[in-house]
Design a protein around this motif. Structure first.
Motif, PDB file in Angstrom:
ATOM      1  N   PRO A 419       0.807  -1.231   0.000  1.00 15.37           N
ATOM      2  CA  PRO A 419       0.000   0.000   0.000  1.00 15.37           C
ATOM      3  C   PRO A 419       0.840   1.283   0.000  1.00 15.37           C
ATOM      4  CG  PRO A 419      -0.785  -1.556   1.658  1.00 15.37           C
ATOM      5  CD  PRO A 419       0.543  -2.058   1.195  1.00 15.37           C
ATOM      6  N   GLU A 420       2.119   1.203   0.402  1.00 20.78           N
ATOM      7  CA  GLU A 420       2.960   2.398   0.498  1.00 20.78           C
ATOM      8  C   GLU A 420       3.630   2.744  -0.833  1.00 20.78           C
ATOM      9  OE1 GLU A 420       5.777   2.126   3.694  1.00 20.78           O
ATOM     10  OE2 GLU A 420       4.460   0.817   4.884  1.00 20.78           O
ATOM     11  N   VAL A 421       3.508   1.874  -1.826  1.00 26.74           N
ATOM     12  CA  VAL A 421       4.229   2.060  -3.090  1.00 26.74           C
ATOM     13  C   VAL A 421       3.226   2.358  -4.208  1.00 26.74           C
ATOM     14  CG1 VAL A 421       5.819   1.016  -4.736  1.00 26.74           C
ATOM     15  CG2 VAL A 421       6.020   0.484  -2.298  1.00 26.74           C
ATOM     16  N   PRO A 422       3.270   3.549  -4.791  1.00 22.43           N
ATOM     17  CA  PRO A 422       2.292   3.919  -5.836  1.00 22.43           C
ATOM     18  C   PRO A 422       2.304   2.970  -7.031  1.00 22.43           C
ATOM     19  CG  PRO A 422       3.498   5.841  -5.066  1.00 22.43           C
ATOM     20  CD  PRO A 422       4.183   4.651  -4.472  1.00 22.43           C
ATOM     21  N   ASP A 423       3.462   2.606  -7.530  1.00 26.04           N
ATOM     22  CA  ASP A 423       3.557   1.710  -8.687  1.00 26.04           C
ATOM     23  C   ASP A 423       3.989   0.316  -8.242  1.00 26.04           C
ATOM     24  OD1 ASP A 423       6.040   2.587  -7.894  1.00 26.04           O
ATOM     25  OD2 ASP A 423       6.887   2.602  -9.916  1.00 26.04           O
ATOM     26  N   ALA A 424       3.294  -0.212  -7.224  1.00 26.06           N
ATOM     27  CA  ALA A 424       3.698  -1.470  -6.607  1.00 26.06           C
ATOM     28  C   ALA A 424       3.724  -2.638  -7.591  1.00 26.06           C
ATOM     29  CB  ALA A 424       2.764  -1.786  -5.439  1.00 26.06           C
ATOM     30  N   GLU A 425       2.725  -2.719  -8.476  1.00 26.14           N
ATOM     31  CA  GLU A 425       2.680  -3.846  -9.405  1.00 26.14           C
ATOM     32  C   GLU A 425       3.888  -3.848 -10.327  1.00 26.14           C
ATOM     33  OE1 GLU A 425      -0.294  -5.564 -12.884  1.00 26.14           O
ATOM     34  OE2 GLU A 425      -1.152  -4.653 -11.061  1.00 26.14           O
ATOM     35  N   SER A 426       4.296  -2.665 -10.759  1.00 30.54           N
ATOM     36  CA  SER A 426       5.473  -2.558 -11.615  1.00 30.54           C
ATOM     37  C   SER A 426       6.731  -2.908 -10.836  1.00 30.54           C
ATOM     38  CB  SER A 426       5.567  -1.132 -12.180  1.00 30.54           C
ATOM     39  OG  SER A 426       6.776  -0.961 -12.885  1.00 30.54           O
ATOM     40  N   ARG A 427       6.827  -2.407  -9.614  1.00 31.47           N
ATOM     41  CA  ARG A 427       8.006  -2.680  -8.785  1.00 31.47           C
ATOM     42  C   ARG A 427       8.122  -4.172  -8.452  1.00 31.47           C
ATOM     43  NH1 ARG A 427      12.109   1.143  -7.618  1.00 31.47           N
ATOM     44  NH2 ARG A 427      11.181   3.226  -7.668  1.00 31.47           N
ATOM     45  N   ALA A 428       6.972  -4.831  -8.179  1.00 34.63           N
ATOM     46  CA  ALA A 428       6.996  -6.243  -7.806  1.00 34.63           C
ATOM     47  C   ALA A 428       7.086  -7.159  -9.008  1.00 34.63           C
ATOM     48  CB  ALA A 428       5.748  -6.575  -6.996  1.00 34.63           C
ATOM     49  N   GLY A 429       6.659  -6.664 -10.183  1.00 32.12           N
ATOM     50  CA  GLY A 429       6.686  -7.491 -11.377  1.00 32.12           C
ATOM     51  C   GLY A 429       5.523  -8.451 -11.463  1.00 32.12           C
ATOM     52  N   MET A 430       4.446  -8.194 -10.704  1.00 36.46           N
ATOM     53  CA  MET A 430       3.278  -9.077 -10.709  1.00 36.46           C
ATOM     54  C   MET A 430       2.108  -8.364 -10.029  1.00 36.46           C
ATOM     55  SD  MET A 430       4.406 -11.746  -7.674  1.00 36.46           S
ATOM     56  CE  MET A 430       6.109 -11.771  -8.240  1.00 36.46           C
ATOM     57  N   PRO A 431       0.867  -8.793 -10.298  1.00 33.31           N
ATOM     58  CA  PRO A 431      -0.285  -8.229  -9.593  1.00 33.31           C
ATOM     59  C   PRO A 431      -0.273  -8.632  -8.119  1.00 33.31           C
ATOM     60  CG  PRO A 431      -0.965  -9.411 -11.586  1.00 33.31           C
ATOM     61  CD  PRO A 431       0.462  -9.755 -11.337  1.00 33.31           C
ATOM     62  N   HIS A 432      -1.034  -7.911  -7.313  1.00 34.44           N
ATOM     63  CA  HIS A 432      -1.094  -8.182  -5.880  1.00 34.44           C
ATOM     64  C   HIS A 432      -1.622  -9.581  -5.595  1.00 34.44           C
ATOM     65  CE1 HIS A 432      -2.727  -7.438  -1.663  1.00 34.44           C
ATOM     66  NE2 HIS A 432      -1.437  -7.201  -1.568  1.00 34.44           N
ATOM     67  N   ALA A 433      -2.652 -10.024  -6.374  1.00 38.21           N
ATOM     68  CA  ALA A 433      -3.224 -11.359  -6.157  1.00 38.21           C
ATOM     69  C   ALA A 433      -2.185 -12.450  -6.387  1.00 38.21           C
ATOM     70  CB  ALA A 433      -4.428 -11.568  -7.070  1.00 38.21           C
ATOM     71  N   GLU A 434      -1.351 -12.267  -7.393  1.00 41.99           N
ATOM     72  CA  GLU A 434      -0.312 -13.263  -7.659  1.00 41.99           C
ATOM     73  C   GLU A 434       0.717 -13.290  -6.525  1.00 41.99           C
ATOM     74  OE1 GLU A 434       3.082 -14.444 -10.980  1.00 41.99           O
ATOM     75  OE2 GLU A 434       1.481 -13.038 -11.515  1.00 41.99           O
ATOM     76  N   LEU A 435       1.045 -12.126  -5.999  1.00 42.05           N
ATOM     77  CA  LEU A 435       1.969 -12.068  -4.866  1.00 42.05           C
ATOM     78  C   LEU A 435       1.384 -12.819  -3.672  1.00 42.05           C
ATOM     79  CD1 LEU A 435       4.613 -10.853  -3.710  1.00 42.05           C
ATOM     80  CD2 LEU A 435       3.256  -8.893  -2.966  1.00 42.05           C
ATOM     81  N   LEU A 436       0.091 -12.621  -3.413  1.00 46.18           N
ATOM     82  CA  LEU A 436      -0.574 -13.335  -2.320  1.00 46.18           C
ATOM     83  C   LEU A 436      -0.549 -14.837  -2.568  1.00 46.18           C
ATOM     84  CD1 LEU A 436      -3.675 -10.986  -1.878  1.00 46.18           C
ATOM     85  CD2 LEU A 436      -1.830 -11.301  -0.216  1.00 46.18           C
ATOM     86  N   GLY A 437      -0.775 -15.238  -3.836  1.00 48.72           N
ATOM     87  CA  GLY A 437      -0.750 -16.658  -4.164  1.00 48.72           C
ATOM     88  C   GLY A 437       0.616 -17.284  -3.951  1.00 48.72           C
ATOM     89  N   ARG A 438       1.662 -16.569  -4.358  1.00 53.44           N
ATOM     90  CA  ARG A 438       3.011 -17.099  -4.149  1.00 53.44           C
ATOM     91  C   ARG A 438       3.324 -17.224  -2.657  1.00 53.44           C
ATOM     92  NH1 ARG A 438       7.259 -14.719  -8.628  1.00 53.44           N
ATOM     93  NH2 ARG A 438       5.961 -15.069 -10.482  1.00 53.44           N
ATOM     94  N   ALA A 439       2.883 -16.232  -1.906  1.00 49.74           N
ATOM     95  CA  ALA A 439       3.095 -16.305  -0.457  1.00 49.74           C
ATOM     96  C   ALA A 439       2.348 -17.500   0.133  1.00 49.74           C
ATOM     97  CB  ALA A 439       2.622 -15.009   0.203  1.00 49.74           C
TER      98      ALA A 439
END
Length: 955
Positions: A419-439
């Protein structure tokens, strides 16, 4: 404000305490001993010495204890000796005191001011030498009364005069019966300290010995915390305390007192840690703060970049920090010596200072490439964008190396930063849902199923099934795995069904094969074996066509179990062997764990227990090495224990239990291990131990749909009730176990339950017919499995105890158990065989042979559950369990006794107990008891004392 707590008993230190006790023994023999007990602050020096002095007083030694005062407080000369000798008048009679003080008590005033008055102030060396001479005489005369212990605490604060006197005592008191114990903090007695040279010289000359106390082990910390709390602490709590305290007992106490969930460093502990830092040069303090900020990768180049100190100043600061044992040299450079000191140093930094240091570290580390450390420093510096990128990359790297818990921690940091990063999806290289899935994936692998479920549910709220059906199906598939790991098979199957329904027509063949394979897995767990085989075959066919070897391996793994349970054992074992080979080749950690569990389970059904034990031990080691999920590791351990117990390898089973006990898993994940431990206690005759293990499963059994667990639990409870002579409870648990499996495809345990039930009916003179018919019907409907066949035939034999004893049938059962290597079950059946032979008035020698074979097996195993039955039958039938030995007239020393009986009688006459005789002659204690009974009978004497008297009179 925290309350200081401590453990009521001394933990560890057995070797050190033994050395101190040995020193007192030497003193009682007239020798003097000087021992230095050293170690870090809080390591337990005083606790060890206090325990020793308590024991010394119990051994009637004089004990005098004094301590040094902080030199900064202006300590007086000889302060520790003055404090130690102050109670001299209370310990000795007036006559003894006069003798100890000698002819010149006035001149001892420096050491005994309250008794002798202070002597005139003189500074010349002759007077000091005179004082030392008188002090030597005082200690010699004191120790001559009875052995004496002189304890001098906190010698790191020793004054020069006391140091000289201590050196003199160590050099001259050789034959005086005095133990001198000095304690000091080794982290403060560095080169240049007054005590440093004294200790080295006394050690070098052989006049002193040093006992260095090390940190407690993890198990010892667990014991310490249990002593403090009065209850066994959770494994995870012990791990956290051990990691933070690094085994320092005082640190453990302070952290426990602060509360189990408190992460903040207690103020009292922070003050202790930082006091030594404040005495150092400013540049050294600067280096320590920098290294504490850097962490565990502090090489000189990095420290120089962060502190901006010139090379010479940096070297001087590093030398001082290392000399004072605040920094240690590591393979990577330098690190703060203790984790809590690092924490204290970091906590003392001002917010702006802390941020600047982390930016400096991150900037320097950035030149070395991405890493978890780099992400941590950007996060601490407040740069959320760079930290997010770094944590995602670090998580992926950790997962690739099977470091599941570390990967999960990195993913969770990234999720919190999102939530603190405006372009988080670009920085992470994936959507938030995918990040949750990997976790969620790594949480599942780490065995954190509740956390995994939460992450998947959160991801599902962000995926629209209509817009992204394949992604939604993938999440439901993952949820199925999570529910399986949680032991909720119905929910797992439901999740897989949702995944199948969501997959669009155009979904890839690979995705469809994956879901069908996982669905087959859930069906197998619910004992729907035929449906499972069909689902897995479809998955294998599609996966083979598209080259999806991981999906193919998973499906073969599942299908192998289902085929084995359907009686196609050869085909099933072949599939499982291939699944294990494929998982090893692909280095697929998830599938490798499953393969070990399923393969060992099938080998148990096949009756190949030796191979199951061997493969199971390999599997437990592999699961632990890969850091894989708790459920998988505990399942592998449970199967391995079952094989080891059946094979009679009970000591190996104990070692395996010790190995996996530190795995922090809830009861439903460790049920296989728990049942195995209960079974082992039952065979040993320990009803209380078995009951305690089973009690931890009662709640789980009440809410599970796992047929294997529920039926095995009731089978074990039935055996416990039989051991406790509670036939009604045993009957109830047999019925409950059969109710669980009735109508399902999981009937493997049915014959075992029926055999136990018919045994109960035989004891109650009940009607075995219903159970016998159910057993026959179960065997007729199920595939042939060696263990089930043996239990089925045993059920038939148990029924003959009511309808007409049949020794031949019992011998047939014994042959089946012998073929399987089941020593314990075979021994039980031999008891029944002997009973049947006697009932039909068969040859007594055949009954004796059967009973002696059972006795030897029970004795070798330590099977306490069988011994009472064997002894009771032998007593009622007047059968000798120990073969009679014909006496050799040429060797008889006592008429009528065999050579072995004479050996037993000779040891008995020397006052030895049965246990001591058994240990001497390498036979069991119970065998000794049989020999003693026969000796008393042959000699015609009423008791052991009379037998001993007769033996001594004849020799």
């Amino acid at each position: 404000m925290t309350r200081r707590v401590s453990c009521p008993t001394l933990i560890g230190r057995a070797a050190e305490l033994d050395r101190l006790d040995a020193a007192l023994t030497q003193a009682q023999g007239g020798s003097s001993v000087l021992l230095f007990v050293s170690g870090d602050a809080g390591i337990g020096k005083s606790r060890l010495v206090t325990t020793f002095t308590d024991r010394a007083r119990w051994r009637d030694a004089l004990v005098f204890t004094g301590g040094c005062l902080d030199l900064a407080e202006g300590a007086a000369p000889y302060a520790p000796f003055v404090a130690a000798l102050r109670p001299l008048a209370e310990e000795l009679t007036a006559e003894e005191l006069s003798h100890v003080l000698g002819d010149a008590p006035r001149e001892l005033g420096a050491l005994l001011p309250e008794l002798c008055g202070r002597p005139p102030t003189r500074r010349d060396g002759a007077e000091r030498g005179r004082l030392y001479e008188l002090a030597l005489g005082l200690f010699q005369r004191m120790a001559a009364l009875r052995p004496a212990v002189l304890v001098l605490e906190d010698l790191h604060w020793i004054d020069p005069a006391s140091a000289d006197l201590l050196s003199l005592l160590g050099t001259n008191l050789r034959r005086s019966g005095l133990v001198v114990v000095g304690t000091y903090r080794s982290d403060e007695v560095v080169r240049g300290h007054p005590l440093h040279g004294t200790v080295l010289e006394l050690e070098r000359s052989g006049n002193a010995e040093r006992i260095e106390l090390s940190n407690l082990s993890r198990d010892e910390v667990a014991a310490q915390v249990a002593g403090i709390l009065g209850t066994r602490p959770a494994t995870r709590q012990v791990g956290t305390l051990f990691d933070r305290s690094e085994g320092n007992p005082f640190f453990v106490e302070e952290l426990v007192a602060a509360g189990p969930t408190t992460r903040e460093l207690p103020a009292s502990l922070r003050e202790v840690l930082l006091t030594r830092v404040e005495r150092l040069a400013p540049e050294t303090r600067r280096v320590l703060r920098a290294v504490a900020t850097i962490g565990r990768v502090g090489d000189e180049e990095l420290i120089a970049a962060v502190t901006d100190l010139p090379s010479e100043a940096l070297n001087d600061a590093l030398h001082e920090a290392v000399a004072h044992r605040l920094l240690v040299v590591t393979d990577d450079g330098y690190d703060v010596r203790h984790a809590l000191l690092r924490e204290a140093l970091h906590t003392e930094l001002l917010p702006g200072e802390r941020s600047r240091l982390h930016v400096a570290v991150a900037t320097a580390l950035e030149k070395r490439g991405p890493s978890a450390e780099l992400a941590r420093h950007w996060h601490a510096a407040g740069d959320a964008e760079r930290a997010l990128t770094g944590f995602v990359a670090a998580a992926a790297a950790a997962a690739a190396g099977y470091a599941w818990a570390i990967a999960l921690a990195h993913y969770e940091r990234a999720i919190r930063l999102w939530p603190e990063v405006p372009d988080a999806e670009s920085r992470a290289g994936m959507p938030h849902a995918e990040l949750l899935g990997r976790a969620a994936e790594v949480a599942t692998a780490a065995g954190e199923v509740d956390q995994a479920a939460r992450l998947v549910e959160e991801a599902m709220t962000e995926v629209d099934p209509a817009a992204a059906p394949t992604r939604a199906a993938s999440l439901w598939t993952l949820m199925g795995r999570v529910r399986w790991m949680a032991g909720d098979m119905a929910a797992a199957c439901e999740a897989y069904d949702r995944a199948i329904a969501l997959l669009p027509t155009e979904a890839s063949a690979r995705e469809r094969a994956r879901v069908r394979g996982l669905q087959g897995h859930a069906l197998m767990i619910q004992c729907h074996f035929r449906e499972s085989v069909a689902s897995c075959r479809e998955a294998i066919e599609v996966a083979t066509a598209v080259g999806a070897r991981d999906i193919e391996g998973h499906a073969r793994n599942t299908m192998g179990v289902s085929l084995a349970m359907l009686g196609e054992m050869t085909a099933g074992l072949a599939e499982l062997a291939e699944a294990l080979r494929s998982a090893k080749e692909r280095e697929d950690a998830w599938e490798l764990g499953r393969a070990y569990v399923n393969y060992t389970e099938a080998l148990l059904w096949a009756g190949d227990w030796a191979k199951a034990a061997e493969l199971g031990m390999e599997g437990v080691g592999t699961c632990r090495r890969l850091g894989y999920g708790r459920t998988t590791c505990m399942c592998a351990a449970g199967n391995t224990l079952a094989a080891l117990i059946r094979l009679g390898r009970w000591s190996d089973a104990n070692r395996l239990v010790d190995e996996v006990m530190d795995i922090d898993a809830p009861p439903w994940q460790r049920w296989g291990v728990t049942l195995a431990m209960a079974e082992l206690q039952l065979r040993r005759g320990d009803a209380d131990g078995a009951r305690r293990h089973l009690a931890t499963l009662a709640e789980t059994v009440g809410r599970t749909d796992d047929l294997d667990l529920a039926s095995a639990y009731h089978a074990c409870r039935a055996r416990l009730a039989i051991l406790e002579h509670d036939p009604m409870a045993a009957r109830s648990h047999v019925r409950a176990g059969l109710d669980v499996i009735r109508g399902s495809e999981f009937t493997r345990i049915g014959p075992e339950l029926c055999a136990s039930g018919i045994r109960v009916e035989a004891g109650l003179y009940g009607d075995p017919t219903p159970l016998l018919e159910e057993c026959r019907a179960t065997l007729a409907a199920m595939p042939r499995m060696p263990e089930s066949e043996a239990y089925g035939l045993q059920a038939e034999a148990e029924a003959t105890r009511l309808t007409g004893p049949d020794p031949v049938l019992w011998r047939s059962v014994i042959a089946l158990w012998d073929d399987l290597g089941e020593i314990y079950r075979a021994a039980y059946c031999r008891i029944r065989e002997a009973e049947a032979i006697l009932a039909v008035r068969g040859p007594r020698e055949a009954a004796v042979k059967a009973l002696r074979t059972a006795w030897a097996a029970a004795d070798a195993l330590g099977a306490g559950a069988l011994r009472p039955e064997i002894e009771d039958l032998a007593r009622r039938a007047r059968l000798d369990l120990v073969p009679a030995e014909e006496p050799d007239p040429a060797e008889e020393t006592v008429p009528g006794l065999t050579a072995r009986e004479v050996e037993v009688l000779a040891l008995l006459s020397s006052g030895r107990t049965n246990r001591q005789i058994a240990e001497t002659l390498f036979i069991s204690e119970r065998t000794v008891g049989v020999h003693v009974s026969r000796i008393l009978h042959k000699l015609g004497v009423p008791n052991r004392g009379a037998a001993a008297h007769l033996f001594r009179a004849s020799n």
